[in-house]
Motif scaffolding. Sequence first.
Motif, PDB file in Angstrom:
ATOM      1  N   TYR A  58       0.841  -1.207   0.000  1.00 11.27           N
ATOM      2  CA  TYR A  58       0.000   0.000   0.000  1.00 11.27           C
ATOM      3  C   TYR A  58       0.870   1.247   0.000  1.00 11.27           C
ATOM      4  O   TYR A  58       2.102   1.172   0.137  1.00 11.27           O
ATOM      5  CB  TYR A  58      -0.936  -0.002   1.219  1.00 11.27           C
ATOM      6  N   VAL A 119      -4.431   2.791  -1.297  1.00  8.41           N
ATOM      7  CA  VAL A 119      -3.790   4.102  -1.244  1.00  8.41           C
ATOM      8  C   VAL A 119      -4.509   4.833  -0.122  1.00  8.41           C
ATOM      9  O   VAL A 119      -5.575   5.421  -0.311  1.00  8.41           O
ATOM     10  CB  VAL A 119      -3.896   4.847  -2.586  1.00  8.41           C
ATOM     11  N   GLY A 120      -3.955   4.748   1.074  1.00  5.38           N
ATOM     12  CA  GLY A 120      -4.649   5.197   2.277  1.00  5.38           C
ATOM     13  C   GLY A 120      -4.448   6.681   2.542  1.00  5.38           C
ATOM     14  O   GLY A 120      -3.557   7.320   1.982  1.00  5.38           O
ATOM     15  N   ASN A 128      -8.916  -0.095   7.512  1.00  8.85           N
ATOM     16  CA  ASN A 128      -8.950  -1.211   8.481  1.00  8.85           C
ATOM     17  C   ASN A 128      -9.501  -0.765   9.842  1.00  8.85           C
ATOM     18  O   ASN A 128     -10.104  -1.567  10.560  1.00  8.85           O
ATOM     19  CB  ASN A 128      -7.557  -1.805   8.671  1.00  8.85           C
TER      20      ASN A 128
HETATM   21  N1  ADE Z   1      -1.899  -0.611   6.591  1.00  9.61           N
HETATM   22  C1  ADE Z   1      -1.771   0.724   6.689  1.00  9.61           C
HETATM   23  N2  ADE Z   1      -2.287   1.364   5.629  1.00  9.61           N
HETATM   24  C2  ADE Z   1      -2.774   0.386   4.824  1.00  9.61           C
HETATM   25  C3  ADE Z   1      -3.402   0.395   3.571  1.00  9.61           C
HETATM   26  N3  ADE Z   1      -3.661   1.535   2.915  1.00  9.61           N
HETATM   27  N4  ADE Z   1      -3.739  -0.785   3.022  1.00  9.61           N
HETATM   28  C4  ADE Z   1      -3.468  -1.933   3.675  1.00  9.61           C
HETATM   29  N5  ADE Z   1      -2.877  -2.014   4.853  1.00  9.61           N
HETATM   30  C5  ADE Z   1      -2.525  -0.864   5.432  1.00  9.61           C
END
Ligand code: ADE
Length: 235
Positions: A58, A119-120, A128
């Motif tokens: 990610y 893409v957090g 999550n």
């Molecule tokens: N852990 C932290 N950010 C994440 C994301 N965007 N996708 C998956 N796991 C993560």
Amino acid sequence: WGKTGHRIVGLIAEKHLSKKARKNIEKILKTETLAEVSNHMDFIKSNDAYDHMSPWHYATIPDGMTYDEAGTPEEGDIIQTLNRLIAELKTKQFTDEDEAFALKCLVHLIGDIHQPLHVGNGEDKGGNDVKLEYFWSSSNLHRVWDSGIIDGQDYSYTEYVEWLDHASAEEISAWQSAGILDWAAESVSYRPQIYDLPESKKISYQYDYENLELLNKRLLQAGIRLAGILNEIYG
Ligand code: ADE
Ligand code: ZN
Ligand code: ZN
């Protein structure tokens, strides 16, 4: 994505490979297909030796920022890893085993970067931490997008691909001309829709109905773009 999502992306890509690329990839993967190797990078997560690769699934781009403004973290991320893998697969003299591993990672990560929550925003671990009830069971927003909606369609991955694989020539050429930073920026752009949750945080049919078309487009784009990159490398 979860298992089904990654297999869908791998199978769509297989259907859009050039003859030469298909042959070269067969030589590297031997008896396995792109769909079959697409989840390898998740299977190895249970082995501590691969812990350093978990941040490679990610990237983080806060709201209102570009990737260049956000910067690459020291441990690496999906954008840096994709750039590296593609450059290496184009130029580096790999051993057979190392090349197969790099290719499996590429298949997986082109899938993941199209899952918008990979893409957090830097605030909730890619959704999550957004706890919710999905079809009357406790879940979270990331899981709903990785696997909940897809597995709810009740198709095998081959059926799912028959349902999805109808991109026009115009879509294919437009999608394949975008670059990795564009794929990531697209993922960011869908945040308002994805985070549009009822106050109760209880979602089911209506959330699926509102998001399935976008989710399917992301799976299809991922497969088509994976084929485009593989045709560049092996075609
Ligand atoms: N852990 C932290 N950010 C994440 C994301 N965007 N996708 C998956 N796991 C993560
Ligand atoms: Zn995920
Ligand atoms: Zn992953």
